[in-house]
Write a protein that holds these residues in place. Structure first.
Motif, short mmCIF file in Angstrom:
data_model
loop_
_atom_site.label_atom_id
_atom_site.label_comp_id
_atom_site.label_asym_id
_atom_site.label_seq_id
_atom_site.Cartn_x
_atom_site.Cartn_y
_atom_site.Cartn_z
N ASP A 108 29.54 11.07 40.66
CA ASP A 108 30.03 11.62 39.63
C ASP A 108 31.43 12.40 39.54
N LEU A 109 31.44 13.47 40.68
CA LEU A 109 32.69 14.06 40.77
C LEU A 109 33.61 13.23 41.29
N TYR A 110 33.45 12.19 42.41
CA TYR A 110 34.57 11.79 43.03
C TYR A 110 35.13 10.70 41.95
N TYR A 111 34.34 9.85 41.12
CA TYR A 111 34.76 9.01 40.07
C TYR A 111 35.29 9.57 38.89
N GLU A 112 35.67 10.87 38.83
CA GLU A 112 36.36 11.46 37.93
C GLU A 112 37.95 11.01 38.27
N GLY A 113 38.35 10.77 39.29
CA GLY A 113 39.73 10.22 39.31
C GLY A 113 39.88 8.94 38.56
N GLU A 114 41.14 8.77 38.13
CA GLU A 114 41.32 7.62 37.21
C GLU A 114 41.69 6.34 38.14
N THR A 115 41.12 5.19 37.65
CA THR A 115 41.39 4.09 38.50
C THR A 115 42.95 3.49 38.18
N GLY A 116 43.34 2.34 39.03
CA GLY A 116 44.74 1.95 38.86
C GLY A 116 45.17 1.63 40.12
N GLU A 117 46.36 0.72 40.16
CA GLU A 117 47.07 0.33 41.22
C GLU A 117 47.46 1.43 42.33
#
Length: 639
Positions: free
Chosen positions: A292-301
């Motif tokens: 949960d904490l780790y995937y707070e980062g925004e996705t993208g290239e």
């Protein structure tokens, strides 16, 4: 920013990681080092290269190449154009900084760490020399109680970190680590001594348990000088420049890519990863432990700079930290990535493609059981794609299913940890596991109350039963037929129980250092290490199968070499390297067969155990393992 010592918090995170992470035999408390709970592949798949006899244009980071297409260039090449935007006049970068909160798994540490960025690129962080010192001294390797601390000295383009040990005549005192910012090299005079755990009595200690109480009385393990020795390895120079990786010296700052520091000063010595998701820094073994904490980062290239650096750092890390390069006939991972068609994927802007390339490399080309894909990068986000199983993993799963189904026919309610059948005692554990690293706890509990899931407690309970007055037991059998591996301490305890003295070898494949450690074990809990901890003249047996992996393979290999224990069944499943958590510069989480390779020592030489131990007497079918009445009759017929 207020600093505080993190060693205690890190130790807690590492202990949790040991219990959660999967099949490993650790010399020091490493996250991910306890390799037990995950279904692992026992057999290593060796890839032979049809082009091996030819000189590959992309094969080695040392070879300079002239190619029109930069996508196939080796990671060490200094490219004429950088993925970073061109430097302004004077050759300097535009440097910015930002501070990020630090977590241990999901626990906030109440502190921030400053990271640096070049030319507006925000997904490729650098760390400054002062912060590196803090990581080394206050979070990872320093220990006030043991008198171990680290200092830093600057001299032009050279930064030197030195390990000090206040103990008189300490052999790990004044050990330097040098960063040369002109040559782009990182030079360890002795990697193993510099990174030696404060609690380790040897270079490559196998046990992690605290073995003394407040009175200094020994508990559970005793190190024996006879048969124990350290052989130091070579100095280690990491040639970042040859891989095309730059360290930056500018404006009084000494900047090193964070992932490079992570790979060689966090992961390799301590078994943790420092994940960065553009919002937080998270110290943990695997991203799955803090999703949960780790995937707070925004996705993208990925930025072009991260594409370029991420590929080169992955090649550097795997070239040095993968422990089975030689049997897999991998000279350089750049060559492997080019030959298996994954190079372009690893260099692409799409992080999912790069993640899948790592996944497929592990499953198709490493396929060694300990190496496993973990989680996708935060830039990719959570993903359901699973690569097809490798050939070895497929075979191992088939073996595991056959043996567990056969066992269920005879033990539908589960097999007991301890069972007596006539004059034979059977002790069964499917993983090597202990509930605590505090050895003193085994002296405050009645043996009959020990959990069968705790290997050391189960052995103590079994010993009290087998050696009781008027005991009928003549044969003792350890059943490792479904053992997936686990924590080294418990494997050492098992060996010490059966053999009296357990001698185990370990080699660091990166440095060449070797260590032979000999232990005795206090099985009857009287704080003495003597013949009462052994089984006397009882006949000793061990059941093995192709499922028996990692520590489940180490134990029968040592038994075989001892000539004191009879092996029954099939050849054990192999697995010789300690698990090492790993990550990519863009945040992919995975694990590898690491640089610490377990061995048995014979005639002063170290022999790898990855091929498994052959049985003295073969058992034809899985069902014959678990029909214990018939098996006991067979054992009694063996003279």
């Amino acid at each position: 920013m207020k600093r505080k010592k993190l060693n205690g918090i890190l130790a807690s995170a590492i202990t949790a990681g040991m219990i959660l992470a999967g099949c490993n035999a650790t010399a020091t408390p490493e996250i991910g080092a306890a390799e037990t709970t995950e279904t692992s592949v026992p057999e290593e798949k060796q890839e032979s290269s049809a082009a091996e006899e030819e000189k590959q244009e992309t094969s080695a980071p040392e070879e300079k190449q002239e190619e029109e297409n930069n996508e196939t260039s080796a990671p060490d090449e200094k490219k004429e154009t950088s993925a970073l935007k061109e430097k302004p006049a004077g050759g300097e970068h535009e440097i910015t900084s930002e501070s990020y909160p630090v977590y241990a798994m999901t626990e906030p540490l109440g502190m921030d760490m400053k990271l640096y960025f070049l030319d507006g690129v925000k997904d490729l962080p650098y760390i400054e020399s002062e912060e590196i010192l803090f990581l080394i001294n206050d979070a990872l390797l320093g220990d006030e109680a043991s008198g171990i601390n680290f200092t830093m000295e600057k001299n032009g383009s050279i930064i030197t970190y030195t390990r000090h040990h206040n103990e008189e005549k300490a052999f790990d005192d004044n050990i330097p680590l040098t960063f040369d910012f002109d040559k782009d090299t990182i030079d360890f005079m002795d990697f193993d001594l510099f990174c030696k755990s404060p609690g380790s009595s040897t270079l490559l200690d196998l046990t992690a348990m605290h073995v003394f109480n407040d009175k200094g009385e020994p508990a559970v393990f005793q190190k024996v000088d006879r048969g124990s020795y350290d052989r130091y390895g070579d100095s280690l120079v990491l040639p970042l420049g040859e891989y095309g990786i730059d360290m930056i010296m500018q404006d009084g700052l000494y900047l090193v890519p964070l992932q490079t520091i992570n790979d060689f000063l966090i992961t390799a010595p301590s078994g943790a990863n420092l994940f960065f998701n553009c919002k937080n820094l998270i110290l943990t073994a695997k991203a799955s432990e803090c999703e949960d904490l780790y995937y707070e980062g925004e996705t993208g290239e990925r930025s072009p700079a991260l594409q370029e650096y991420g590929y080169k750092e992955l090649c550097l890390m795997m070239d040095y930290l993968y422990g089975l390069k030689e049997p897999h006939e991998i000279e350089h991972f750049a060559q492997l990535f080019h030959e298996n068609g994954f190079e372009a994927m690893l260099k692409s802007s799409d992080p999912k493609n790069a993640d899948i390339a790592i996944y497929r490399t592990i499953t198709d080309y490493l396929d060694d059981g300990h190496s496993q894909f973990g989680s996708y990068s935060y830039l990719t986000g959570k993903n359901d794609y699973k690569a097809p199983k490798g050939a070895s993993e497929y075979r191992w799963n088939d073996h595991y299913e056959r043996y567990t189904k056969a066992r269920e026919k005879f033990y539908p309610d589960g097999i007991p940890g301890y069972e007596e059948v006539g004059n034979t005692a059977y002790i069964t554990f499917d993983q090597f596991y202990m509930e605590s690293v505090e050895g003193e706890e085994y002296y405050t509990t009645d043996p009959k109350d020990f959990s069968d899931q705790d290997t050391i407690g189960l052995i103590m309970k079994a010993h009290s039963m087998i050696t009781r007055e008027n005991s009928p037991i003549k044969n003792v059998v350890i059943d490792l037929s479904c053992n997936l591996g686990g924590m080294a301490d418990t494997a050492v305890f098992t060996l010490g129980w059966f053999l009296g003295e357990a001698s185990i070898g370990m080699k660091n494949t990166m440095t060449g250092a070797m260590c032979s450690s000999t232990y005795r074990c206090d099985v009857n809990r009287d704080r003495k290490f003597d013949e009462k901890d052994e089984l006397g003249d009882r006949r000793l047996f061990c059941l093995t199968s192709p499922v028996s992996f990692s520590c489940g393979n180490l134990v029968p290999c040592i038994f075989k070499e001892s000539n004191k224990v009879t092996l029954l069944g099939r050849t054990s499943g192999g697995g010789s390297c300690v698990v090492e958590p790993a990550s990519s510069a863009w945040g992919t989480s995975f694990q590898l067969s690491g640089i610490k390779r377990l061995s048995f020592v014979m005639n002063g030489a170290f022999y790898d155990i990855d091929r498994g131990a052959d049985p003295d007497y073969a058992i034809s079918t899985p069902e014959q393992y678990y029909d214990r009445k018939a098996l006991t009759e067979y054992i009694n017929s063996i003279y």
